[in-house]
Design an enzyme around this catalytic site. Structure first.
Site, PDB file in Angstrom:
ATOM      1  CB  SER A 291     -30.823  -3.007 -10.086  1.00 46.00           C
ATOM      2  OG  SER A 291     -31.807  -3.693 -10.853  1.00 46.00           O
ATOM      3  CG  ASP A 292     -29.055  -1.422 -16.435  1.00 43.26           C
ATOM      4  OD1 ASP A 292     -30.219  -1.579 -16.855  1.00 43.26           O
ATOM      5  OD2 ASP A 292     -28.142  -1.005 -17.155  1.00 43.26           O
ATOM      6  CD1 TRP A 293     -32.621  -7.319 -17.826  1.00 38.95           C
ATOM      7  CD2 TRP A 293     -34.425  -6.041 -18.139  1.00 38.95           C
ATOM      8  NE1 TRP A 293     -33.632  -8.126 -18.255  1.00 38.95           N
ATOM      9  CE2 TRP A 293     -34.765  -7.368 -18.463  1.00 38.95           C
ATOM     10  CE3 TRP A 293     -35.408  -5.056 -18.268  1.00 38.95           C
ATOM     11  CZ2 TRP A 293     -36.028  -7.734 -18.902  1.00 38.95           C
ATOM     12  CZ3 TRP A 293     -36.668  -5.436 -18.709  1.00 38.95           C
ATOM     13  CH2 TRP A 293     -36.972  -6.757 -19.020  1.00 38.95           C
ATOM     14  N   GLY A 294     -31.683  -6.606 -14.269  1.00 40.44           N
ATOM     15  CA  GLY A 294     -31.071  -7.850 -13.799  1.00 40.44           C
ATOM     16  C   GLY A 294     -29.657  -7.688 -13.255  1.00 40.44           C
ATOM     17  CB  SER A 295     -27.364  -4.830 -12.752  1.00 43.38           C
ATOM     18  OG  SER A 295     -28.000  -4.017 -11.784  1.00 43.38           O
TER      19      SER A 295
END
Ligand code: BGC
Length: 758
Positions: A291-295
């Site tokens: 995932s992207d950061w915290g997405s």
């Protein structure tokens, strides 16, 4: 370099690339699937979920175990409940983390260490947008290869690069991180980067795993505002945004990263159709998606998930395999399986993919394969700087050169070097600078002095640009009031033979979260330029920036303009090479430069509309208050020599399915200096089942010609080249007339016509 790792390499047995040929992932490790299953079969659900979790290395792993804050994370590491860490940056720290995991956990699955190695690790290369301006794919591969070597010297074995989001909006701060507005050019870079990072064997300890990001649509943020909503239809998605990702998947990118944005209402991170259906099933790609950061958790503020557990459910069903620092998988996956809301098969699929990559990287043979304190001493950093200088000068684009003001004569009299970026050693390092040291670049003043030790070079800052402390996360303060240096700059300019003005953007004006509604010179720079111009018109304007800028006044008044982007460690030396004619500029723009910010998004491969042009009246598609079209078009760039194109010829005016035709064009260096030219091929499908762009790049060749020399460049035209995502929702070529255009940039082209029949 390879000899560095001979001892480790000799541990690797077997031949290269036999597994997963169909998906492109290449490794010399044999029988990977059976090995993956043998591990998966003995894992508990908790351990499986652990593999799907990535932690940020936000604490000092080399220090004593902390009782506060990170204790819980460290305990999970010891239990083997962490699949990966990011931002753990040294041999000591990666070794400590790997040991905590390997020496304490039941299951002993090596962790992988990710980092944003975007344009170099320690040796900094041009920002990706700049490097793309070289149109030199060997250079793009080489800088990635070097970045990989420097990364493994610090224990990092996975980069979150290349960013291959096509973007057509100069307001978007992250445009500096990609390859510009064209899907074909971006696809070529994607392949070069994947090959550069990964080599031909993921298990080679000289290489690192690549990440194609951000899947998908992130570069089309509405209004160019970072993280914003993306509203595009299937036609644009498949024809413009997805081709670089398909190219990266085919090239064997080990991982993909999903994206923060929604796409047609669905967060990309929660999109089953993009991740599970398209990438994993239709394209048959075998790697894993981080995932992207915290997405995953960000699907809560998107209004798409109720809470972290719900977000985890959506993401895992959609096919997001690893949760980057979001806490959603940790919070929810086990419970979801226990409650029967998530089938354990989905967990198995994700873990299988993660284990596959780890096996292919050779980590099960040696978890410390990429962690070797000796390596750092052997990395030829000096040599890397030479390559960085060469790639930097290849990335420079000459935008204007009236009266052949450039190259500057080495015997010129007084040179006044003026501007807030003229002696700036930090901004050329750019954003996303990994371990590139602050203030470590060669400035323009230094570069010129290095090469002209006996000349009178007088530097004045004029005005400051960015003020105070600057960093990745902090807002940048721009100087809007302090003009104290202007007087001195004007005085120095007055009697100079030539003025080199160095203006543009601070390193932290572009990059993540750095979208701007204005793309002209920030602060007092234009005012300074005008004051200097009033006393001396002999100005070479050198631009240092991460995005296309609005340059209308300068383009009208300043005789010579050099687009020097943020070129990395060797910036000033590379710029001096070009200014002094030691390197004949060969870069071409990978993005259109507008006349006014209101034209954005601006791109050459637009669709014609039903009302393309009229001299008679106003009711056609245009702006009434400015000259339409770009200030400098896509593919544009001058040289110190000139190139003449002969009339292109086509081997056959008709192309039948399965056959090929050849388009040939002779190019002559008609000046008196050796130079490089990027010969560009575009096409237009005249009538199709969906409206098609007025032109699309389909090929290019970088050639070098001696003065007076002629070379004939040939492009093979095949059915594949004519394909697009049609109204049938398939990649296919449709019968009919095509215009093939060849030339020196996207506007100066000669056309031949081709008929395609099946
Ligand atoms: C960016 C990614 C990056 C990640 C990890 C995110 O904010 O969007 O591109 O890889 O952070 O640093």
């Amino acid at each position: 370099m390879r000899k560095l790792f001979l001892s480790t390499l000799s541990l690797v047995v077997g031949t290269i690339g036999l597994h997963a040929q169909e998906t492109g992932l290449k490794s010399s490790v044999k029988n990977v699937e059976a090995k993956v299953d043998s591990v998966l079969n003995i894992m508990t659900l908790e351990e499986k979920v652990g593999q799907m979790i990535q932690y940020n290395g936000s604490w000092d792993l080399t220090g004593p175990a902390s009782e506060t804050g990170n204790k819980q994370k460290e305990d999970r590491l010891k239990k083997g409940l962490v699949g990966s860490m990011l931002n753990v940056l040294s041999v000591e720290a990666t070794e400590k983390a790997q040991k905590l995991n390997m020496e304490n956990s039941r299951i002993k699955i090596p962790i992988i260490f990710g980092y944003d190695v975007i344009h170099g690790y320690k040796t900094i290369f041009p920002v990706p947008l700049a490097e793309t301006a070289s149109w030199d794919m060997e250079a793009a591969e080489e800088s990635a290869r070097i970045a990989a070597l420097e990364s493994v010297a610090e224990g990092v074995n996975w980069t979150f690069s290349p960013m291959i989001d096509v973007s057509r909006d100069a307001r978007w701060g992250r445009i500096m991180e990609g390859s510009g507005e064209d899907p074909y050019l971006t696809s070529q870079v994607a392949v070069a980067k994947v090959n550069g990072y990964q080599g031909d064997d993921l298990a080679d300890p000289n290489t690192i795993a690549a990440t194609a990001k951000h899947f998908a649509g992130y570069g089309f943020a509405e209004g160019g505002k970072d993280y914003n909503t993306v509203n595009i239809g299937k036609n644009e998605l498949h024809n413009v945004i997805l081709p670089p990702f398909k190219a990266a998947a085919d090239a064997g990118a080990a991982t993909f990263m999903n994206a923060f944005n929604t796409l047609d209402g669905i967060p990309a991170t929660g999109s089953e159709s993009l991740q599970r259906e398209l990438l994993k099933t239709e394209w048959g790609w075998d790697g894993f998606i981080v995932s992207d950061w915290g997405s995953i958790s960000e699907m809560i503020p998107h209004g798409f998930a109720r809470d972290k557990v719900h977000a985890a459910e959506i993401a895992v069903k959609a096919g997001s395999d690893m949760d980057m620092e979001g806490g959603a998988y940790q919070a929810g996956l086990e419970q979801l399986v226990a409650e029967g809301k998530v089938d354990e098969k989905l967990i198995n699929d994700a873990v299988r993919r993660i284990l596959r990559v780890k096996f292919m990287m050779g980590l099960f043979d040696d978890p410390y394969r990429y962690i070797n304190a000796e390596v750092k001493n052997e990395v030829p950093y000096e040599q890397h700087l030479e390559t960085a200088r060469d790639i930097a000068r290849k990335s420079i684009v000459l935008l204007k050169n009236e009266n052949d003001l450039l190259p500057m004569s080495a015997s010129a009299g007084k040179i006044a070097v003026i501007g807030p970026l003229a002696n700036d050693k930090d901004t050329p390092i750019g954003n996303w600078r990994a371990q590139g040291e602050a203030n470590s670049a060669v400035s323009v003043v230094e570069g010129l002095k290095n090469q002209l030790p006996d000349s009178e070079i007088v530097y004045s800052e004029g005005v400051k640009l960015g003020m105070g402390e600057r960093s990745f996360l902090m807002p940048l303060e721009i100087n809007k009031t302090d003009t104290t240096g202007v007087g001195e700059a004007v005085m120095n300019a007055r009697d100079a033979e030539v003025v080199v003005m160095v203006l543009g953007e601070d390193a932290f004006q572009s990059g993540e979260g750095r979208s701007q509604a204005n793309i002209g010179f920030a602060g007092l720079q234009l005012e300074l330029l005008k004051k200097v111009y009033a006393v001396n018109k002999n100005i070479v304007l050198v631009l240092i920036n991460g995005r296309p800028m609005e340059l209308s006044w300068s383009a009208e008044h300043i005789p010579a303009i050099v687009e020097a982007w943020q070129l990395g460690s060797e910036s000033g030396n590379a710029i001096a090479d070009v200014l002094l004619g030691k390197y004949n500029p060969s870069g071409k723009l990978p993005v259109s430069f507008p006349r006014a910010v209101g034209q954005e998004p601006l791109y050459y491969n637009y669709k014609n509309t039903g009302r393309p042009y009229s001299e008679q009246h106003v009711t056609y598609s245009h702006y009434t208050d400015i000259e339409n079209g770009p200030l400098f078009p896509f593919g544009y760039g001058l040289s110190y020599t000139t190139f003449d194109y002969a009339k292109p010829t086509l081997s056959s005016a008709t192309l039948t399915s399965g056959e090929t035709a050849t388009l040939s064009v002779a190019v002559t260096n008609s000046g008196d200096t050796k130079g490089k030219e990027v010969v560009q091929l575009y096409l237009r499908d005249m009538v199709a089942s969906t409206s098609r762009p007025v032109k699309e790049l389909k090929g290019f060749e970088l050639i070098e010609l001696e003065a007076g020399e002629t070379k004939t460049v040939e492009f093979e035209i095949s059915e594949e080249m004519l394909q697009f995502y049609t109204a049938n929702e398939k990649w296919e070529a449709e019968e009919g007339e095509f215009r093939l255009m060849v030339g020196t940039n996207s506007e100066e082209l000669q056309t031949v016509t081709l008929n395609f029949q099946k």
